[in-house]
Structure formats: structure tokens, C-alpha cells
Design a protein around this motif. Sequence first.
Motif, PDB file in Angstrom:
ATOM      1  N   LEU A 179       0.821  -1.205   0.000  1.00 48.43           N
ATOM      2  CA  LEU A 179       0.000   0.000   0.000  1.00 48.43           C
ATOM      3  C   LEU A 179       0.856   1.257   0.000  1.00 48.43           C
ATOM      4  N   VAL A 180       0.361   2.298  -0.683  1.00 49.72           N
ATOM      5  CA  VAL A 180       1.046   3.594  -0.642  1.00 49.72           C
ATOM      6  C   VAL A 180       0.145   4.686  -0.074  1.00 49.72           C
ATOM      7  N   SER A 181      -1.133   4.369   0.182  1.00 53.36           N
ATOM      8  CA  SER A 181      -2.030   5.390   0.717  1.00 53.36           C
ATOM      9  C   SER A 181      -3.147   4.748   1.515  1.00 53.36           C
ATOM     10  N   GLU A 182      -3.713   5.549   2.427  1.00 48.27           N
ATOM     11  CA  GLU A 182      -4.910   5.168   3.173  1.00 48.27           C
ATOM     12  C   GLU A 182      -5.860   6.359   3.162  1.00 48.27           C
ATOM     13  N   GLN A 183      -7.081   6.109   2.728  1.00 47.82           N
ATOM     14  CA  GLN A 183      -8.094   7.157   2.678  1.00 47.82           C
ATOM     15  C   GLN A 183      -9.064   6.942   3.831  1.00 47.82           C
ATOM     16  N   SER A 184      -9.121   7.925   4.741  1.00 44.84           N
ATOM     17  CA  SER A 184      -9.903   7.768   5.964  1.00 44.84           C
ATOM     18  C   SER A 184     -10.775   8.981   6.230  1.00 44.84           C
ATOM     19  N   LEU A 185     -11.841   8.755   6.986  1.00 46.34           N
ATOM     20  CA  LEU A 185     -12.625   9.848   7.540  1.00 46.34           C
ATOM     21  C   LEU A 185     -11.753  10.604   8.527  1.00 46.34           C
ATOM     22  N   TYR A 186     -11.541  11.898   8.257  1.00 50.26           N
ATOM     23  CA  TYR A 186     -10.665  12.680   9.139  1.00 50.26           C
ATOM     24  C   TYR A 186     -11.014  14.148   8.994  1.00 50.26           C
ATOM     25  N   ASN A 187     -11.381  14.753  10.099  1.00 49.69           N
ATOM     26  CA  ASN A 187     -11.633  16.188  10.152  1.00 49.69           C
ATOM     27  C   ASN A 187     -11.554  16.635  11.599  1.00 49.69           C
ATOM     28  N   LEU A 188     -11.751  17.903  11.848  1.00 51.20           N
ATOM     29  CA  LEU A 188     -11.641  18.422  13.207  1.00 51.20           C
ATOM     30  C   LEU A 188     -12.650  17.789  14.157  1.00 51.20           C
ATOM     31  N   VAL A 189     -13.818  17.453  13.649  1.00 52.69           N
ATOM     32  CA  VAL A 189     -14.852  16.866  14.490  1.00 52.69           C
ATOM     33  C   VAL A 189     -14.556  15.397  14.786  1.00 52.69           C
ATOM     34  N   THR A 190     -14.009  14.697  13.812  1.00 58.54           N
ATOM     35  CA  THR A 190     -13.760  13.256  13.938  1.00 58.54           C
ATOM     36  C   THR A 190     -12.276  12.979  13.760  1.00 58.54           C
ATOM     37  N   ARG A 191     -11.584  12.785  14.880  1.00 60.34           N
ATOM     38  CA  ARG A 191     -10.133  12.628  14.865  1.00 60.34           C
ATOM     39  C   ARG A 191      -9.692  11.234  15.308  1.00 60.34           C
ATOM     40  N   ASP A 192     -10.587  10.255  15.243  1.00 63.02           N
ATOM     41  CA  ASP A 192     -10.303   8.916  15.759  1.00 63.02           C
ATOM     42  C   ASP A 192      -9.066   8.273  15.135  1.00 63.02           C
ATOM     43  N   ILE A 193      -8.786   8.571  13.873  1.00 60.43           N
ATOM     44  CA  ILE A 193      -7.684   7.860  13.203  1.00 60.43           C
ATOM     45  C   ILE A 193      -6.324   8.214  13.786  1.00 60.43           C
ATOM     46  N   GLU A 194      -6.263   9.279  14.604  1.00 62.93           N
ATOM     47  CA  GLU A 194      -4.982   9.670  15.190  1.00 62.93           C
ATOM     48  C   GLU A 194      -4.454   8.631  16.171  1.00 62.93           C
ATOM     49  N   ARG A 195      -5.335   7.783  16.680  1.00 60.99           N
ATOM     50  CA  ARG A 195      -4.894   6.782  17.657  1.00 60.99           C
ATOM     51  C   ARG A 195      -4.043   5.692  17.014  1.00 60.99           C
TER      52      ARG A 195
END
Length: 321
Positions: A179-195
Motif C-alpha cells: 500500500l502507498v495510501s490510506e483514505q480515511s474519515l478525518y476532520n476536526l470533528v472526527t479525529r479517531d484515526i490519530e490513535r
Amino acid sequence: MEYAHLGRSGATVSRLVLGTMNFGPHTEEKDAHRIMDRAVEEGVNFFDTANVYGGEGRRGWTEEIIGRWLAASGRRDEVVLATKVYGDMSEGASPTGKGLSAYSIRRAVDASLRRLQTDHIDLYQMHHIDRDTPWDEVWQAFDTLVAQGKVTYFGSSNFAGWHIAQASETARARGGLGLVSEQSLYNLVTRDIEREVTPASEHYGLGVIAWSPLAGGRLAGTQGSGVRRENSRHAADPEGQAQIQRWQDFCDERSIAPGEAALAWLLHRPGVLGPIIGPRTMEQLETAIAAFDISFTEDDLAAIDEIFPSAGGTAPEAYAW
């Protein structure tokens, strides 16, 4: 326009990604063609779509619109073209119309190539994890696409951190780039992927592409009919409304538009390649491009974290000592 490598690959892409999900259902074809023309003129060379885009009963419609633009404009070589595989293209008529089996991948890629009127896809993304298909089967199918010249790079979308690890380690064991990329839900309201997702992506050299960067319009002060489900729980939330008001006050104090500022914040995040913008109109495209004119100081970023707290740090510290 700013540019970056597509993850650890050598390909160079714009840090704004033109999302096309509105093309067809919400944006007429002639207007979609004008938006794509303008995007390329502004230096946006990274276009994202999916085989299922187009809406119920019209899946594939968006790829067809892009395909007709590519054929008419002659700009195929100016665009890094990304699409996705996994979604049900049978409209529920057959159990073989979705997923990541070698059978489904073979059929899906050929159908996307026909609709897009091109002989290759630059970035082929798994739209979702397929828990029923072993990784060796997925990568064997993908290796075949590379050997045939149909696909150049592969990415994931909506993966958990451990899915990224599984996919990457299996590809490594097979001697592939992975893989070279991951497309995720990410914005100021939803920051879950930071974990876990962004740390896993950084570790394996994946560029993070953020979808729904404006939280369905909430961060821009609007909320249209295309709002995604992650925002519905905030609609009648007084605390969430107060949070958005603080965000608008923050932007007013600095004389910047909230939507542009939300995109700019993502461009400041470590590991983030860029946000996906999904303009329905030319004006929305121009507004998104203006995000590159915004710079945040460390104090600004700290103030934003006070309004929209992070997910609590990376795992396991986010939920343990």
C-alpha cells in the motif's frame, strides 16, 4: 498548489485531491467537466473516484462522466487517476458483485477501465476491508494487474491500523510494494484515526488522504443534503453546536473562512497527504484552493486543539498508561 509524494512512492501528486462523488447525482456532466478543467489549470492533478459512485441504480455513472472528460480533453497524462474496488456493482442481484476476491477484482477493474476510457488506473484503492478474502488472494490478484499494466499503485480506504499492518506485511512477504495510501474519515470533528491509523500509515509509508474534511459542511458553516452519517449524531447536539460556534469565532478573529481553515488544518497535520475536496460548483473549488493561503502558528494550532480535542494521543496511551 503544493505537491507531495504519494506515500513512499516516487509519484508526485497535488495536496488537494479532487473528489468526484457529486458528479452525476448533484453536479451535471457539463459542470463536472468544467470543474475538472479548472482543477487541472489550478494545478490539481490528483482525481479520486469509485466504481460505486453515481447513486442507487446508477453505480458507475461518475466514472463514466470522468471517462468522457478524459476522452474529450486529452488530459489523461496530466492526471493521477484513483478509483476504488469493493462496493456492490450488481445492484443486489448477485453475491459476486462486491468484495475483494480475485474474481471480483478482475471483473471490477476491467469495468472501471471501460467506464473511465483509459488503459490504466494510477491508484487502485480497496474501498473497505474484506474479512472473507485472504490477503494472499488479494495481493495475487493485484500483482496480476500490475503485470498486465492495468494498475500502478494500490491504496486502502476505511482500514483500521491493524488492517494496514496485515496488508503491508503480507505484501512485504510476497516481495511487493504494498500500500502507498490510506483514505480515511478525518476532520476536526472526527479525529479517531490519530490513535492507530495515522501512526500505522506513517510507519508503513502510506500517505493519508482525508475524506469528509468539512464534516459534511458543518466546519464550513453549512450542511447540505449530502451530509454523511458521521455528522448526523451532532445535528441536535447543543455541545457540538457550541463547539462549532467557537470554531467560527476563532476564524472570525483571524478573518479567515471556516471551510478554508478546516482544510488548512489538515494540510498542517503530520502524515496527511491532503484532503479530498468534493466541489459541486466552481465556486466551491476556488474556495478549497484558497486553503493554501492560510498558515497557522503553533499558538493557533493549540487553540484549535482546545476547541476540537484530539482522540487522546496514539494507542495504547490514548486509553491506557
